[in-house]
Design an enzyme around this catalytic site. Structure first.
Site, PDB file in Angstrom:
ATOM      1  NE  ARG A 105      -1.144   3.277   4.898  1.00 41.22           N
ATOM      2  CZ  ARG A 105       0.161   3.120   4.711  1.00 41.22           C
ATOM      3  NH1 ARG A 105       0.652   3.160   3.474  1.00 41.22           N
ATOM      4  NH2 ARG A 105       0.969   2.905   5.729  1.00 41.22           N
ATOM      5  CD  GLN A 106      -4.176  -3.011   8.326  1.00 39.88           C
ATOM      6  OE1 GLN A 106      -4.800  -3.951   8.812  1.00 39.88           O
ATOM      7  NE2 GLN A 106      -2.882  -2.826   8.547  1.00 39.88           N
ATOM      8  CG  HIS A 139      -5.798   6.722   3.943  1.00 41.95           C
ATOM      9  ND1 HIS A 139      -4.901   7.227   3.026  1.00 41.95           N
ATOM     10  CD2 HIS A 139      -6.367   5.634   3.357  1.00 41.95           C
ATOM     11  CE1 HIS A 139      -4.924   6.489   1.932  1.00 41.95           C
ATOM     12  NE2 HIS A 139      -5.797   5.515   2.100  1.00 41.95           N
ATOM     13  CE  LYS A 200      -3.083   4.802  -6.510  1.00 46.75           C
ATOM     14  NZ  LYS A 200      -2.283   4.872  -5.292  1.00 46.75           N
ATOM     15  CG  ASP A 232       4.160   3.522   3.476  1.00 49.23           C
ATOM     16  OD1 ASP A 232       5.241   3.569   4.097  1.00 49.23           O
ATOM     17  OD2 ASP A 232       3.358   2.581   3.611  1.00 49.23           O
ATOM     18  CB  THR A 233       6.946   2.361  -0.461  1.00 52.14           C
ATOM     19  OG1 THR A 233       5.856   2.411  -1.392  1.00 52.14           O
ATOM     20  CG2 THR A 233       6.607   1.403   0.673  1.00 52.14           C
ATOM     21  N   GLY A 235       6.319   4.937  -4.069  1.00 51.82           N
ATOM     22  CA  GLY A 235       6.063   4.430  -5.413  1.00 51.82           C
ATOM     23  C   GLY A 235       5.033   5.234  -6.172  1.00 51.82           C
ATOM     24  CB  THR A 236       1.619   6.404  -5.267  1.00 49.90           C
ATOM     25  OG1 THR A 236       1.109   5.112  -5.004  1.00 49.90           O
ATOM     26  CG2 THR A 236       0.533   7.255  -5.894  1.00 49.90           C
TER      27      THR A 236
END
Length: 326
Positions: A105-106, A139, A200, A232-233, A235-236
């Site tokens: 992602r980076q 990604h 989003k 990942d977390t 949230g999305t």
């Protein structure tokens, strides 16, 4: 004097996801080479292969994940150490297999004074002596350009589509954000399903924080499947699922290649409106993350087919009908 040699395939694995490596080896009909990985007293990583790999076509598989008290960075260094050892042991060719490519992602500078760490990871593997890379569902496909050698980009779409097809007939494939539309569209075509998008907005300067907004597409009374490359977390995906249910979706499922499940992800998914979360085994899934609504499908057959194609110098993209290239 004339010497006729036979190509020899040898598969090695780091410690981050031995289960996947063993399954890949089983599909290939080979044994995993003994690596004797260990740490010195100060934490430095050491390995010594248990058999000769001189002249062999060596494939080194490592999932880049935190496991058994070792960090993601430990997994990266472990693979670099193995690649270097293989080259110093006179392997004919070394291929690094990274089912989940680290720091993907980076891949650009989103703000000033930031690194492009995905490029750094590619440079490290190149410097260690990897002549070829293999990964699953990057990604961003453009990351392949960070490596000067061949990079085979595999996709978990076939195995995920096989499972998604069993969820119902009137399916809607949903992209959780605009950036995933192209991927979701490929799934919708493969499944002959309709496509919808959840718009989003990411809050600038706040990592892993998003606000789901509008749904574009007809989802009322239908089975919706959210498609993403990773969770990942959470949230999305959870916010998107709530938007779909609020707009009348009958059921909401989630399907993703990489199940990172960091921080609050497990609790979020457990308490979410998502009926089932389908992931692949590109990353290890510890027992504490194996919630009731989680289902894991294996990409080992896909990786094994790619390894065989590379070893036999045949086409990898033909395995996926070209769907791995976009």
């Amino acid at each position: 004097m004339q010497l006729v040699t036979t190509k020899r395939l040898q598969l090695l694995s780091g410690r981050a996801n031995l289960g996947l490596a063993r399954e890949v080896a089983e599909h290939l009909g080979v044994e995993l080479c003994e690596t004797n990985l260990s740490e010195f007293a100060n934490g430095e990583i050491h390995c010594r292969f248990g058999q000769s790999i001189r002249g062999a076509d060596v494939f080194i598989i490592q999932s880049h994940a935190a496991v058994d008290g070792r960090s993601v960075n430990d997994a990266v260094v472990e693979q670099l150490v193995m690649v270097d050892a293989a080259n110093r042991a006179s392997a004919e060719r070394v291929t690094a297999i990274c089912p989940f490519f680290p720091y993907a992602r980076q891949d650009r500078k989103a703000e000033g004074r930031e690194p492009i760490t995905a490029k750094l990871m590619a440079n490290l593997l190149d410097s260690a002596g990897a002549g070829r890379l293999v990964s699953v569902d990057l990604h961003s496909g453009q990351i392949q350009g960070f490596f000067d050698g061949p990079w085979d980009h595999l996709t978990a779409m076939p195995v995920l589509c096989d499972r998604i097809a069993e969820l119902g007939e009137d399916l809607v494939v949903v992209s959780p954000d605009a950036g995933r539309v192209k991927v979701a569209e490929r799934y919708s075509i493969a499944l002959e399903a309709d496509l919808a998008i959840v718009h989003k907005r990411r809050i600038r300067g706040e990592k892993s924080t998003v606000q789901a907004r509008e749904v574009v597409g007809e989802v009322a009374g239908r089975v919706c499947v959210l498609i993403d490359d990773m969770i990942d977390t959470g949230g999305t995906i959870v916010a998107a699922a709530e938007q779909l249910l609020a707009r009348g979706a009958e059921e909401v499922y989630a399907a993703t290649t990489h199940g990172l499940f960091s921080g609050p992800a497990v609790d979020r998914l457990k308490n979410s409106v998502i009926r089932k979360v389908i992931v692949t085994d590109t990353l290890p899934m510890p027992a504490e993350k194996c919630i009731d609504k989680l289902e894991i499908v294996s990409v080992a057959p896909t990786i094994a087919r790619a390894i065989r194609a590379v070893f036999e110098d045949t086409s990898v993209s033909e395995i996926f009908g070209g769907n791995n290239l976009s």
